[in-house]
Design a protein around this motif. Sequence first.
Motif, mmCIF file in Angstrom:
data_model
loop_
_atom_site.group_PDB
_atom_site.id
_atom_site.type_symbol
_atom_site.label_atom_id
_atom_site.label_comp_id
_atom_site.label_asym_id
_atom_site.label_seq_id
_atom_site.Cartn_x
_atom_site.Cartn_y
_atom_site.Cartn_z
ATOM 1 N N GLY A 270 -11.269 8.677 66.851
ATOM 2 C CA GLY A 270 -11.292 8.362 65.423
ATOM 3 C C GLY A 270 -11.409 6.871 65.168
ATOM 4 N N TYR A 271 -10.569 6.087 65.833
ATOM 5 C CA TYR A 271 -10.629 4.634 65.666
ATOM 6 C C TYR A 271 -11.963 4.076 66.151
ATOM 7 C CZ TYR A 271 -5.534 4.630 64.925
ATOM 8 O OH TYR A 271 -4.268 4.837 64.455
ATOM 9 N N ALA A 272 -12.408 4.556 67.340
ATOM 10 C CA ALA A 272 -13.647 4.039 67.909
ATOM 11 C C ALA A 272 -14.842 4.313 67.001
ATOM 12 C CB ALA A 272 -13.881 4.641 69.296
ATOM 13 N N LEU A 273 -14.958 5.547 66.522
ATOM 14 C CA LEU A 273 -16.089 5.905 65.659
ATOM 15 C C LEU A 273 -15.996 5.205 64.303
ATOM 16 C CD1 LEU A 273 -16.370 9.701 66.524
ATOM 17 C CD2 LEU A 273 -18.017 7.906 67.092
ATOM 18 N N THR A 274 -14.777 5.041 63.791
ATOM 19 C CA THR A 274 -14.612 4.303 62.536
ATOM 20 C C THR A 274 -15.052 2.857 62.717
ATOM 21 O OG1 THR A 274 -12.776 5.720 61.831
ATOM 22 C CG2 THR A 274 -12.958 3.572 60.771
ATOM 23 N N GLY A 275 -14.725 2.285 63.867
ATOM 24 C CA GLY A 275 -15.160 0.916 64.150
ATOM 25 C C GLY A 275 -16.664 0.801 64.228
ATOM 26 N N GLY B 162 -15.116 -3.953 62.422
ATOM 27 C CA GLY B 162 -15.454 -2.876 63.335
ATOM 28 C C GLY B 162 -14.933 -3.062 64.749
ATOM 29 N N PRO B 163 -15.181 -4.211 65.391
ATOM 30 C CA PRO B 163 -14.674 -4.412 66.758
ATOM 31 C C PRO B 163 -13.150 -4.345 66.862
ATOM 32 C CG PRO B 163 -16.426 -5.976 66.287
ATOM 33 C CD PRO B 163 -16.110 -5.282 64.993
ATOM 34 N N LEU B 164 -12.450 -4.691 65.787
ATOM 35 C CA LEU B 164 -10.989 -4.579 65.819
ATOM 36 C C LEU B 164 -10.568 -3.125 65.978
ATOM 37 C CD1 LEU B 164 -9.971 -7.118 63.008
ATOM 38 C CD2 LEU B 164 -9.967 -7.464 65.487
ATOM 39 N N PHE B 165 -11.283 -2.211 65.300
ATOM 40 C CA PHE B 165 -10.991 -0.790 65.462
ATOM 41 C C PHE B 165 -11.266 -0.342 66.897
ATOM 42 C CE2 PHE B 165 -10.972 0.168 60.815
ATOM 43 C CZ PHE B 165 -9.817 0.943 60.819
ATOM 44 N N LEU B 166 -12.302 -0.888 67.498
ATOM 45 C CA LEU B 166 -12.599 -0.541 68.893
ATOM 46 C C LEU B 166 -11.452 -0.974 69.809
ATOM 47 C CD1 LEU B 166 -16.386 -1.490 69.053
ATOM 48 C CD2 LEU B 166 -15.379 0.788 68.865
ATOM 49 N N LEU B 167 -10.857 -2.122 69.539
ATOM 50 C CA LEU B 167 -9.686 -2.557 70.307
ATOM 51 C C LEU B 167 -8.504 -1.613 70.075
ATOM 52 C CD1 LEU B 167 -9.679 -6.450 69.882
ATOM 53 C CD2 LEU B 167 -10.136 -5.150 71.970
#
Length: 230
Positions: free
Chosen positions: A151-156, A184-189
Amino acid sequence: MSEQSVAGIVLIAVPILFNVGFTLLAQRFDYPDVLRRPTHEVLERFRAGGSALILIWWAFALSAVLFTALAVLFAIAVDDADGTVVLLGAVVGVLASVVQFLGLIRWPFLVPYLARVAEESAPDSPSGQAVDVVFQAFNRYLGVGVGEHLGYALTGVWSIFAGVAILGSGAVPDWLGVIGVVTGPLFLLCSLEFVGRSGDEGWALAGSLTPITYIAWSAWLIAVGIALLV
């Protein structure tokens, strides 16, 4: 009402609904901190919340579904941007909505059953231990793996696509696009909190970034929505 206006309203409404639901769960259920407690304590707290808590979880899960509408309407609102970016953003946004819904929907349907069984069983009994295994397995698979990690990765990734689309569109000021590309990259982290970690102790940096990122992201969505309205 124009398509941009409808998109603007949804962009404002969805993060507000999501944050209201999250706040209610924090107040009534001590979520998400409660998940670090033993299973029987979590389920006891869940039972104490009654039907009202189940309804809040149900509404919270539906707020994730509404992100599908947000992603599609946003794509329509910035259709003057690069077509490939807009299309990929819409697809990723729908996927983000689906995985977050799958991660949350266990609460109004599976957890009430587990809470009833746990009420009739001692924690160290065979049935109590079975409840613990099922609850923790679903929490790690649907909650952490599907809902949070994917979820976080795709949202990012969606946020990056949305930011790039804004930069290529005349519908919204470019500075809002920059914020999307940065957020976006913050969500990937954040999605990496429990990757490669055992137990409940995740990567501390990712854990501390998550609430800050969600607040900033929610404010960004509302700002984009207002920009589309005006």
